[in-house]
Design an enzyme around this catalytic site. Structure first.
Site, mmCIF file in Angstrom:
data_model
loop_
_atom_site.group_PDB
_atom_site.id
_atom_site.type_symbol
_atom_site.label_atom_id
_atom_site.label_comp_id
_atom_site.label_asym_id
_atom_site.label_seq_id
_atom_site.Cartn_x
_atom_site.Cartn_y
_atom_site.Cartn_z
ATOM 1 N N ASP A 183 20.923 26.073 40.998
ATOM 2 C CA ASP A 183 21.950 27.077 41.275
ATOM 3 C C ASP A 183 23.237 26.375 41.715
ATOM 4 O OD1 ASP A 183 23.408 29.301 41.881
ATOM 5 O OD2 ASP A 183 21.987 30.125 43.336
ATOM 6 N N HIS A 185 25.828 28.156 42.289
ATOM 7 C CA HIS A 185 26.271 29.130 43.296
ATOM 8 C C HIS A 185 27.766 29.428 43.205
ATOM 9 C CE1 HIS A 185 25.887 31.068 47.380
ATOM 10 N NE2 HIS A 185 24.675 31.287 46.912
ATOM 11 N N GLU A 209 22.448 27.785 37.003
ATOM 12 C CA GLU A 209 22.878 29.122 37.397
ATOM 13 C C GLU A 209 24.300 29.112 37.948
ATOM 14 O OE1 GLU A 209 21.591 32.458 40.740
ATOM 15 O OE2 GLU A 209 20.076 31.167 39.841
ATOM 16 N N GLU A 235 24.796 37.435 38.634
ATOM 17 C CA GLU A 235 24.473 38.104 39.899
ATOM 18 C C GLU A 235 25.681 38.809 40.502
ATOM 19 O OE1 GLU A 235 24.501 35.053 43.512
ATOM 20 O OE2 GLU A 235 23.447 34.222 41.782
ATOM 21 N N HIS A 285 18.335 38.830 39.607
ATOM 22 C CA HIS A 285 18.699 38.219 40.882
ATOM 23 C C HIS A 285 18.153 39.080 42.013
ATOM 24 C CE1 HIS A 285 21.788 37.536 44.173
ATOM 25 N NE2 HIS A 285 21.521 36.286 43.843
#
Length: 382
Positions: A183, A185, A209, A235, A285
């Site tokens: 991730d 993020h 991700e 997400e 998510h």
């Protein structure tokens, strides 16, 4: 049947639960929250309640249209998350009234169990090899970790090599039979994402991700051309209209709508169907609580292109309470060999311990997202 009341519970560690009660005594639960903005979403839910009290809870599509289109200003994380939690509760009521799980109302089951993954490493990844071994020993066959800590727009080679070393130690610890999602993020800007993806490729991540922030999704085209690692994102994207351009451009391999943010169960089922038409997988998510996870699993069990489910048991955000604390039957989320069995009980498939919810709502929370700064004092992405 009519909706007679809506009650909200702000419970630790950072969640907001909603209970919708009908005149026939059936109550449904939802989880409308934006992490760090629970009070704001709470107000939005209360405002939307004016459209709902006295209405038939079974008219889910019509009520969704009223909530989404009736306010003139549409979408965004706050309004769509408020709608999402309400919509989850409406499906919970409908399933209970008809005596079937929600997935039976959305075409029926396409699988018997759903693969899940476990988090390791925390916000600033450390001791990842030990954590990875522990989760694999617990039966998980897939893991996810943050790829980096905070990063500047253009950062040092040392930061890149630290991320690579973290991945290398996990891969060495668990081998190539375990899926490892990385991730980013949204912490990584395009220039650094290019370098990181190339360096991580030899370790065969399950996916990368949010390699860039969703407002920079145009960069995914370039990133997808430099590596074979599947790209996941979504997400922080809302409703089918938010996913339309991403899917049409063909730059994402996995979408990750959040059922507490993107519009609820039925809306994400529509998004998943759009993704299926573009040969794109779905991995919902869900770093939230048990109601959001139950809603996600109801989607997973009736969605052919759903391939793995995030869940928050033991995640680093869950301080003071955890996923199972608010359930009467904690076994519903028993994970065996990295899978969770299909739920069979009506509605969302979970029974909320209302006494515990009320007890912890008296404690409440004021969780806020961390604010990170670079060494020069400028704000950076968390």
């Amino acid at each position: 049947m009519k909706i007679v009341s809506m009650e909200l519970f702000q419970v630790p560690p950072r969640w907001l639960f909603l209970k919708i009660t009908t005149d026939e005594g059936i109550a449904g639960w939802g989880e409308p929250v934006v992490e760090g903005r629970a009070d704001t979403v709470r107000t939005a839910v209360e405002e939307l309640g004016d459209y709902l009290i006295g209405r038939d809870p079974g008219q889910i599509e019509d009520l969704w249209q009223v909530m989404y289109r009736g306010g003139f200003y549409r979408g965004g994380p706050i309004l769509t998350s408020a709608i999402s939690g309400i919509e989850q509760a409406l499906w919970d009521i409908k399933g209970q009234r008809l005596g079937v799980p929600v997935y039976e109302l959305l075409g029926g089951a396409v699988r018997d169990r759903m693969k899940v993954y476990a988090w390791i490493g925390g916000d600033r990844p450390e001791d990842v090899a030990t954590a990875a071994k522990a989760q694999v020993s617990a039966g998980y066959t897939a893991l996810k970790m943050n790829g980096t800590a905070d990063m500047e727009w253009i950062d040092s080679s040392e930061k890149i090599m630290q991320a690579v070393q973290n991945m290398a130690t996990v891969r060495e610890a668990v081998g190539y039979g375990i899926g490892i999602g990385i991730d980013f993020h949204g912490r990584v800007h395009k220039g650094m994402a290019k370098a990181l993806i190339k360096e991580l490729e030899p370790f065969k991540p399950m996916f990368i991700e949010e390699p860039v922030l969703p407002e920079n999704n145009e960069a995914l085209k370039q990133l997808s051309q430099i590596s074979s690692i599947p790209i996941a994102t979504g997400e922080r994207m809302y409703t089918r209209w938010g996913f339309k351009q991403l899917l049409a451009e063909g730059t994402a391999d996995i979408i990750q709508p959040d059922l507490s943010h993107a519009g609820g169960i039925w809306e994400v089922r529509k998004i998943a169907a759009m993704a299926e038409a573009y040969d794109v997988a779905v991995a919902p998510h869900c770093p939230l609580g048990p109601i959001a996870l139950a809603a996600s699993l109801q989607l997973d069990f009736c969605t052919p292109n759903a391939f793995i489910q995030e869940q928050s048991l033991g995640i680093h955000y869950n301080q003071g309470s955890d996923l199972l604390d608010y359930l009467e039957d904690r076994s519903v989320f028993d994970y065996k060999d990295g899978f969770v069995e299909r739920m069979k009980t009506p509605g969302l498939g979970v029974k909320i311990n209302e006494e515990k919810v009320r007890e912890m709502a008296a404690v409440g929370h004021r969780w806020r997202n961390p604010i990170w700064r670079n060494v020069d004092g400028s704000v950076t992405e968390w």
